[in-house]
Design a protein around this motif. Sequence first.
Motif, short mmCIF file in Angstrom:
data_model
loop_
_atom_site.label_atom_id
_atom_site.label_comp_id
_atom_site.label_asym_id
_atom_site.label_seq_id
_atom_site.Cartn_x
_atom_site.Cartn_y
_atom_site.Cartn_z
N ARG A 435 -38.63 -65.06 -37.33
CA ARG A 435 -37.33 -64.38 -37.21
C ARG A 435 -37.35 -63.01 -37.88
O ARG A 435 -36.45 -62.65 -38.64
N GLY A 436 -38.42 -62.26 -37.61
CA GLY A 436 -38.53 -60.90 -38.10
C GLY A 436 -39.00 -60.76 -39.53
O GLY A 436 -39.12 -59.64 -40.04
N ARG A 437 -39.30 -61.87 -40.18
CA ARG A 437 -39.71 -61.83 -41.58
C ARG A 437 -41.20 -62.13 -41.69
O ARG A 437 -41.69 -63.08 -41.08
N ASN A 438 -41.90 -61.35 -42.49
CA ASN A 438 -43.33 -61.57 -42.70
C ASN A 438 -43.54 -62.70 -43.70
O ASN A 438 -42.98 -62.69 -44.80
N VAL A 439 -44.38 -63.65 -43.33
CA VAL A 439 -44.74 -64.76 -44.21
C VAL A 439 -46.26 -64.75 -44.37
O VAL A 439 -46.99 -64.75 -43.37
N TYR A 440 -46.72 -64.73 -45.60
CA TYR A 440 -48.15 -64.65 -45.87
C TYR A 440 -48.70 -66.06 -46.10
O TYR A 440 -48.24 -66.79 -46.99
N PRO A 441 -49.66 -66.49 -45.28
CA PRO A 441 -50.08 -67.90 -45.29
C PRO A 441 -50.61 -68.38 -46.63
O PRO A 441 -50.38 -69.54 -47.00
N HIS A 442 -51.31 -67.52 -47.39
CA HIS A 442 -51.85 -68.02 -48.65
C HIS A 442 -50.75 -68.33 -49.66
O HIS A 442 -50.94 -69.17 -50.53
N ASP A 443 -49.57 -67.68 -49.53
CA ASP A 443 -48.44 -68.04 -50.39
C ASP A 443 -47.95 -69.45 -50.04
O ASP A 443 -47.65 -70.26 -50.93
N ILE A 444 -47.82 -69.72 -48.75
CA ILE A 444 -47.39 -71.05 -48.30
C ILE A 444 -48.40 -72.11 -48.76
O ILE A 444 -48.02 -73.19 -49.24
N GLU A 445 -49.68 -71.80 -48.62
CA GLU A 445 -50.73 -72.75 -48.99
C GLU A 445 -50.70 -73.07 -50.48
O GLU A 445 -50.88 -74.23 -50.89
N LEU A 446 -50.49 -72.05 -51.29
CA LEU A 446 -50.42 -72.28 -52.73
C LEU A 446 -49.23 -73.16 -53.08
O LEU A 446 -49.34 -74.08 -53.90
N THR A 447 -48.09 -72.91 -52.46
CA THR A 447 -46.91 -73.75 -52.71
C THR A 447 -47.17 -75.18 -52.28
O THR A 447 -46.81 -76.13 -52.99
N ALA A 448 -47.80 -75.36 -51.12
CA ALA A 448 -48.07 -76.71 -50.62
C ALA A 448 -48.99 -77.48 -51.54
O ALA A 448 -48.76 -78.65 -51.85
N GLN A 449 -50.05 -76.84 -52.01
CA GLN A 449 -51.00 -77.56 -52.85
C GLN A 449 -50.45 -77.84 -54.25
O GLN A 449 -50.93 -78.73 -54.94
N ILE A 486 -45.29 -87.49 -50.29
CA ILE A 486 -46.04 -86.22 -50.26
C ILE A 486 -45.40 -85.22 -49.31
O ILE A 486 -45.15 -84.06 -49.65
N ALA A 487 -45.11 -85.68 -48.08
CA ALA A 487 -44.58 -84.76 -47.07
C ALA A 487 -43.25 -84.16 -47.51
O ALA A 487 -43.02 -82.94 -47.38
N GLY A 488 -42.38 -84.98 -48.05
CA GLY A 488 -41.09 -84.47 -48.50
C GLY A 488 -41.22 -83.46 -49.61
O GLY A 488 -40.50 -82.45 -49.64
N ALA A 489 -42.17 -83.70 -50.52
CA ALA A 489 -42.38 -82.77 -51.63
C ALA A 489 -42.87 -81.42 -51.12
O ALA A 489 -42.43 -80.35 -51.60
N ILE A 490 -43.77 -81.43 -50.14
CA ILE A 490 -44.29 -80.17 -49.60
C ILE A 490 -43.20 -79.41 -48.86
O ILE A 490 -43.01 -78.20 -49.06
N ARG A 491 -42.48 -80.09 -48.01
CA ARG A 491 -41.42 -79.42 -47.24
C ARG A 491 -40.36 -78.82 -48.17
O ARG A 491 -39.94 -77.67 -47.99
N ALA A 492 -39.96 -79.60 -49.17
CA ALA A 492 -38.91 -79.11 -50.07
C ALA A 492 -39.39 -77.91 -50.87
O ALA A 492 -38.64 -76.94 -51.07
N ALA A 493 -40.66 -77.94 -51.31
CA ALA A 493 -41.18 -76.82 -52.10
C ALA A 493 -41.26 -75.55 -51.28
O ALA A 493 -40.93 -74.46 -51.77
N ILE A 494 -41.66 -75.66 -50.02
CA ILE A 494 -41.77 -74.47 -49.18
C ILE A 494 -40.39 -73.89 -48.86
O ILE A 494 -40.20 -72.66 -48.89
N ILE A 495 -39.42 -74.73 -48.60
CA ILE A 495 -38.06 -74.23 -48.36
C ILE A 495 -37.51 -73.58 -49.62
O ILE A 495 -36.90 -72.50 -49.58
N ARG A 496 -37.76 -74.22 -50.76
CA ARG A 496 -37.23 -73.69 -52.04
C ARG A 496 -37.87 -72.36 -52.40
O ARG A 496 -37.18 -71.41 -52.80
N GLU A 497 -39.18 -72.26 -52.22
CA GLU A 497 -39.89 -71.06 -52.66
C GLU A 497 -39.85 -69.92 -51.64
O GLU A 497 -39.89 -68.75 -52.01
N HIS A 498 -39.78 -70.27 -50.35
CA HIS A 498 -39.96 -69.24 -49.33
C HIS A 498 -38.79 -69.15 -48.34
O HIS A 498 -38.79 -68.25 -47.50
N GLU A 499 -37.87 -70.11 -48.42
CA GLU A 499 -36.72 -70.14 -47.50
C GLU A 499 -37.18 -70.16 -46.05
O GLU A 499 -36.59 -69.52 -45.17
#
Length: 544
Positions: A435-449, A486-499
């Motif tokens: 939606r027009g916003r740049n998302v950098y994959p390594h940021d998402i990966e760090l949050t997930a792990q 596990i899945a819920g924790a990852i999804r929640a962290a990514i929404i919280r950190e990156h919206e």
Amino acid sequence: MTGTTHRGAIAARMVDTLERRMMRLLPDILQARAADQPDDCAYVFLDERGAEAELLTYSELHFRAMAVAAYLRERCAQGDRVILMIPPGLDFVVAYVGCLYAHVIAVPVSPPRNHRIHDATRNIIADCDPAMVLTSLDDVDPDGTLEPDRCDAASIAFLQYTSGSTSAPKGVMVSHGNLAANQEQIQRAMGHDEESTFVGWAPLFHDQGLIGNVLQPLHLGATSYLMSPGAFIRRPLLWLSAISKYRAHSSGGPNFAFDVCVAHAQRRDLSDLDLSSWRVAFNGAEPIRPESLRRFAETFAPYGFDANALYPCYGLAEATLFVSGSRKGRGPRYLDADRDELGRGHVVPGQGRTLVGSGVPEADIRIVDPHTRQPSEPHRIGEIWVAGEQVAQGYWNGRSPDTFADGYLHTGDLGVVIDEELYVVGRVKDLIIIRGRNVYPHDIELTAQSAHPLVRPGACAAFAISGVDTDRLVVVAEVREERPDIAGAIRAAIIREHEVAVADLVLSAPGRLQKTSSGKIMRSAAKKCYLEGGFDVDCEESRV
């Protein structure tokens, strides 16, 4: 100075004439060292327990390389490609220098594992059409001799195949002049001299291992202690023990190596460790994490490690190796950036993401809008373009000619230069736009792990697939065991950190995500596997 160039500063540093540069080509340097310091130790190879298994003086290296050169010239013509598929050890060094002496083009590749040749290696062989594959030096007559004649600085010294993190590996044509220029840049930027002892474990077929840990010591007349990548993976603290034992000045690796050492330090007695000699702890070849640097400095400060020795740097095979780096004893530079503005491609001070500087460029750097190819505005993220004597001639077989165009190497990396410091933020090909916003994959990966202890460190891949009106975010995470939380924790962290919402989350068994030789996740391979349904289904979450 983000925008156009650093030409004035770079020109002031590049004062060597072409004639002097030609005098500093590596074959000439080794011949001079063999004559002037024949008994000085050039390389020592350490075994799985850190004991000295092999040693080469400069004289021994020279004469053994001449024997290899004689062997090659009986079987190859000048300019032929020779695959070096040699296990870790000093035979690799001898074979590589023998190729330089014989004026054939060395092509270092990964040796077989479990008696299996990698698919990437097969592709490299098909691409470069070699005249010979060297797997050992057993057939070389040790009394053979080929007196090396003068190299041309413009001639190809070897093909360095790219890691393949975003596409199929391509053979970078590195000339003797490229090598000479980059060696001088590394020496200057890292403050090296003939007393700068090295310790290294990076694969010798990788540019960091070969150019940083093998050729830089040769350029200096210093000593390098080498160990196999496998020894490091099995016993990471053996690396630090070797630095301590041999009073190394320079050593380093990808970011994950620093994390692994911290993890192992928590369950080992380190009372004999002394890292006070370590002056250049270079960190490169993958995204540099600020928390990795800080944890490493805190963990090993009691053992003499100086946080100012941390040396973030940036480079790539297409620029031989080194493009930018910190300054010796200065330590890392950090920049706190507003996450929302970063998503718009603009670096503004604020909260959200801490960027680690990759140092001061040792090249002519431009930050360019990858779409318009015009210089980016100040503080605006763009593609990093590089020019200079270390930039290679192009890819073998003329592949991807647009990468070397407009007088610059188009790196495919995204970054910005602020106060003369280069900050690398991602890859053009990996960038996710939602939606027009740049998302950098390594940021998402760090949050997930970081979201759950059962997610394996360094084993997450984030990428985009096409949706109806915008990209859809997919995350693949390797987990140690299946747990419903596990899945819920990852999804929640990514929404919280990156919206940003995860459209699809796949929890995979360990070992399914492919990595490059330097430990980088191969996101394009992960995406291909995902689209083909190739990940394990026993740990897969229901898709939404």
